[in-house]
Scaffold this active site. Sequence first.
Site, PDB file in Angstrom:
ATOM      1  N   ASN A   9       0.951  -1.163  -0.079  1.00 53.76           N
ATOM      2  CA  ASN A   9       0.045  -0.099  -0.012  1.00 53.76           C
ATOM      3  C   ASN A   9       1.016   1.215  -0.061  1.00 53.76           C
ATOM      4  OD1 ASN A   9      -1.526   2.268   1.240  1.00 53.76           O
ATOM      5  ND2 ASN A   9      -3.073   0.808   1.618  1.00 53.76           N
ATOM      6  N   ASP A  11      -0.183   4.528  -0.126  1.00 54.54           N
ATOM      7  CA  ASP A  11      -1.032   5.640   0.345  1.00 54.54           C
ATOM      8  C   ASP A  11      -0.005   6.740   0.789  1.00 54.54           C
ATOM      9  OD1 ASP A  11      -3.280   4.588  -0.221  1.00 54.54           O
ATOM     10  OD2 ASP A  11      -3.719   4.325   1.655  1.00 54.54           O
ATOM     11  N   HIS A  12       1.117   6.228   1.773  1.00 57.40           N
ATOM     12  CA  HIS A  12       1.681   7.148   2.468  1.00 57.40           C
ATOM     13  C   HIS A  12       2.727   7.875   1.823  1.00 57.40           C
ATOM     14  CE1 HIS A  12      -0.900   6.945   5.377  1.00 57.40           C
ATOM     15  NE2 HIS A  12      -0.588   5.596   5.952  1.00 57.40           N
ATOM     16  N   ARG A  20       3.429  19.031   1.075  1.00 57.13           N
ATOM     17  CA  ARG A  20       3.793  20.116   0.455  1.00 57.13           C
ATOM     18  C   ARG A  20       3.100  20.578  -0.664  1.00 57.13           C
ATOM     19  NH1 ARG A  20       9.291  21.871   1.483  1.00 57.13           N
ATOM     20  NH2 ARG A  20       9.549  21.954   3.744  1.00 57.13           N
ATOM     21  N   HIS A  45      -5.665   3.667  -1.449  1.00 55.82           N
ATOM     22  CA  HIS A  45      -6.910   3.783  -0.794  1.00 55.82           C
ATOM     23  C   HIS A  45      -7.375   5.257  -1.440  1.00 55.82           C
ATOM     24  CE1 HIS A  45      -9.584   4.247   2.849  1.00 55.82           C
ATOM     25  NE2 HIS A  45     -10.370   4.403   2.085  1.00 55.82           N
ATOM     26  N   ARG A  47      -9.633   8.098  -0.935  1.00 53.57           N
ATOM     27  CA  ARG A  47     -10.496   8.538   0.137  1.00 53.57           C
ATOM     28  C   ARG A  47     -11.280   9.418  -0.265  1.00 53.57           C
ATOM     29  NH1 ARG A  47      -8.511   6.409   5.570  1.00 53.57           N
ATOM     30  NH2 ARG A  47     -10.600   7.626   6.167  1.00 53.57           N
ATOM     31  N   ARG A  51      -7.247  12.825   1.001  1.00 61.23           N
ATOM     32  CA  ARG A  51      -6.183  13.322   1.897  1.00 61.23           C
ATOM     33  C   ARG A  51      -4.526  12.854   1.281  1.00 61.23           C
ATOM     34  NH1 ARG A  51      -7.423  10.241   7.247  1.00 61.23           N
ATOM     35  NH2 ARG A  51      -9.519  11.393   6.943  1.00 61.23           N
ATOM     36  N   HIS A  52      -4.726  11.720   0.686  1.00 68.88           N
ATOM     37  CA  HIS A  52      -3.267  11.414   0.225  1.00 68.88           C
ATOM     38  C   HIS A  52      -3.505  11.041  -1.184  1.00 68.88           C
ATOM     39  CE1 HIS A  52      -5.168   7.512   1.379  1.00 68.88           C
ATOM     40  NE2 HIS A  52      -4.675   7.528   2.645  1.00 68.88           N
ATOM     41  N   GLU A  72      -8.682   0.380  -2.812  1.00 66.73           N
ATOM     42  CA  GLU A  72      -9.526   0.259  -1.649  1.00 66.73           C
ATOM     43  C   GLU A  72     -10.423   1.482  -1.570  1.00 66.73           C
ATOM     44  OE1 GLU A  72      -7.084   0.680   1.831  1.00 66.73           O
ATOM     45  OE2 GLU A  72      -5.836  -1.245   1.665  1.00 66.73           O
ATOM     46  N   THR A 103      -8.215   3.197   8.482  1.00 66.69           N
ATOM     47  CA  THR A 103      -9.701   2.528   8.438  1.00 66.69           C
ATOM     48  C   THR A 103      -9.664   1.671   9.878  1.00 66.69           C
ATOM     49  OG1 THR A 103      -9.141   1.823   6.126  1.00 66.69           O
ATOM     50  CG2 THR A 103     -10.937   0.805   7.052  1.00 66.69           C
ATOM     51  N   GLU A 153     -10.797  -9.639   3.083  1.00 65.48           N
ATOM     52  CA  GLU A 153      -9.735  -9.238   3.614  1.00 65.48           C
ATOM     53  C   GLU A 153     -10.096  -9.237   5.248  1.00 65.48           C
ATOM     54  OE1 GLU A 153      -7.513  -6.273   1.873  1.00 65.48           O
ATOM     55  OE2 GLU A 153      -6.393  -5.929   3.814  1.00 65.48           O
ATOM     56  N   HIS A 193      -3.437  -4.713   7.667  1.00 61.67           N
ATOM     57  CA  HIS A 193      -3.641  -3.574   8.651  1.00 61.67           C
ATOM     58  C   HIS A 193      -2.908  -3.917   9.700  1.00 61.67           C
ATOM     59  CE1 HIS A 193      -5.461  -0.088  10.367  1.00 61.67           C
ATOM     60  NE2 HIS A 193      -5.990   0.353   9.171  1.00 61.67           N
ATOM     61  N   GLY A 194      -1.877  -2.706  10.021  1.00 62.82           N
ATOM     62  CA  GLY A 194      -1.100  -2.756  11.249  1.00 62.82           C
ATOM     63  C   GLY A 194      -0.038  -3.653  11.449  1.00 62.82           C
ATOM     64  N   HIS A 216       1.695   1.009   5.889  1.00 64.14           N
ATOM     65  CA  HIS A 216       2.466   2.160   6.990  1.00 64.14           C
ATOM     66  C   HIS A 216       3.962   1.373   7.143  1.00 64.14           C
ATOM     67  CE1 HIS A 216       3.181   4.244  10.446  1.00 64.14           C
ATOM     68  NE2 HIS A 216       2.291   5.334   9.820  1.00 64.14           N
TER      69      HIS A 216
HETATM   70  N1  PXP Z   1      -5.713  -3.393   4.147  1.00 65.47           N
HETATM   71  C1  PXP Z   1      -6.699  -2.585   4.146  1.00 65.47           C
HETATM   72  C2  PXP Z   1      -8.005  -2.659   3.564  1.00 65.47           C
HETATM   73  C3  PXP Z   1      -6.610  -1.105   4.556  1.00 65.47           C
HETATM   74  O1  PXP Z   1      -7.313  -0.393   4.735  1.00 65.47           O
HETATM   75  C4  PXP Z   1      -5.242  -0.919   4.940  1.00 65.47           C
HETATM   76  C5  PXP Z   1      -4.868   0.644   5.099  1.00 65.47           C
HETATM   77  O2  PXP Z   1      -5.102   1.503   4.285  1.00 65.47           O
HETATM   78  C6  PXP Z   1      -4.127  -1.798   4.896  1.00 65.47           C
HETATM   79  C7  PXP Z   1      -4.478  -3.065   4.512  1.00 65.47           C
HETATM   80  C8  PXP Z   1      -2.720  -1.610   5.123  1.00 65.47           C
HETATM   81  O3  PXP Z   1      -2.631  -1.059   6.549  1.00 65.47           O
HETATM   82  P1  PXP Z   1      -1.280  -0.535   7.170  1.00 65.47           P
HETATM   83  O4  PXP Z   1      -1.038   0.528   6.350  1.00 65.47           O
HETATM   84  O5  PXP Z   1      -1.598  -0.442   8.852  1.00 65.47           O
HETATM   85  O6  PXP Z   1      -0.370  -1.687   6.569  1.00 65.47           O
END
Ligand code: PXP
Length: 241
Positions: A9, A11-12, A20, A45, A47, A51-52, A72, A103, A153, A193-194, A216
């Site tokens: 992912n 996103d970040h 910026r 994702h 959103r 935001r990203h 996502e 999320t 998932e 996630h996490g 992340h």
């Molecule tokens: N899976 C889903 C469905 C998510 O919404 C996210 C966060 O966007 C992730 C996985 C990845 O989570 P993390 O950024 O905590 O690794």
Amino acid sequence: MTMTRLGVNIDHVATLRQARGGKEPEPVAAAILAESAGADGIVVHLREDRRHIQDRDLQLLRQVVTTHLNLEMAPTAEMVSKAIETGPDLVTLVPERREELTTEGGLEVLKHKEKLRKVLTALHKHPIRVSIFIDPDIRQIEAAQGIGARTIEIHTGRYANAATLNEVEEEREYILNAVMFAKNIGLHVSAGHGLNYRNVGPIANIREIEELNIGHSIISRSVLVGLSQAVREMKRLIDNA
Ligand code: PXP
């Protein structure tokens, strides 16, 4: 060796760019690097508040990603048309509330059954697979299958946030039971996630999980492992000026 796929992912990377409001870092470049390092898929994702990831990122990623693109999104009419217009390989339906940082929990399939069934039906008319992001809860998994989902998932957030060893084991057990249940009723199973460099092992060794989606921790680590080189390059430019 397991054959679990890794969806990265990014996103970040976009979060950093948006800080910026400029052009760097470029998420498309990050996707190419992630793929060349072995990522099996790229996850973003889109959103509601943008935001990203931006709409332009999604369009460019669709053209550039050669593994698979997992979008996502919240199950809204706006996002369904975005998905149909873009044609990601996979859509993962996630809950979304404006104020949340990320999320926070899985989708409540039981509560939103009819709305979700419509979203799935609309997306399945196109060559787009659909996954539903849900807590490791048997009732939600049954409901997901009931509305036509073929992939889920499992949300690993509670496992990732568990504070004590007992809690970690307990949360892993919930995940394991949920995965086995979902497999037995014929669903494809991903998780995420996490997950980070410390906690991924006990989840990655559940062989029935086909794909892990991680963002992340990978983007955070890439900032640190890349920092020495980035400083050396700048120092060299200054020294050679
Ligand atoms: N899976 C889903 C469905 C998510 O919404 C996210 C966060 O966007 C992730 C996985 C990845 O989570 P993390 O950024 O905590 O690794």
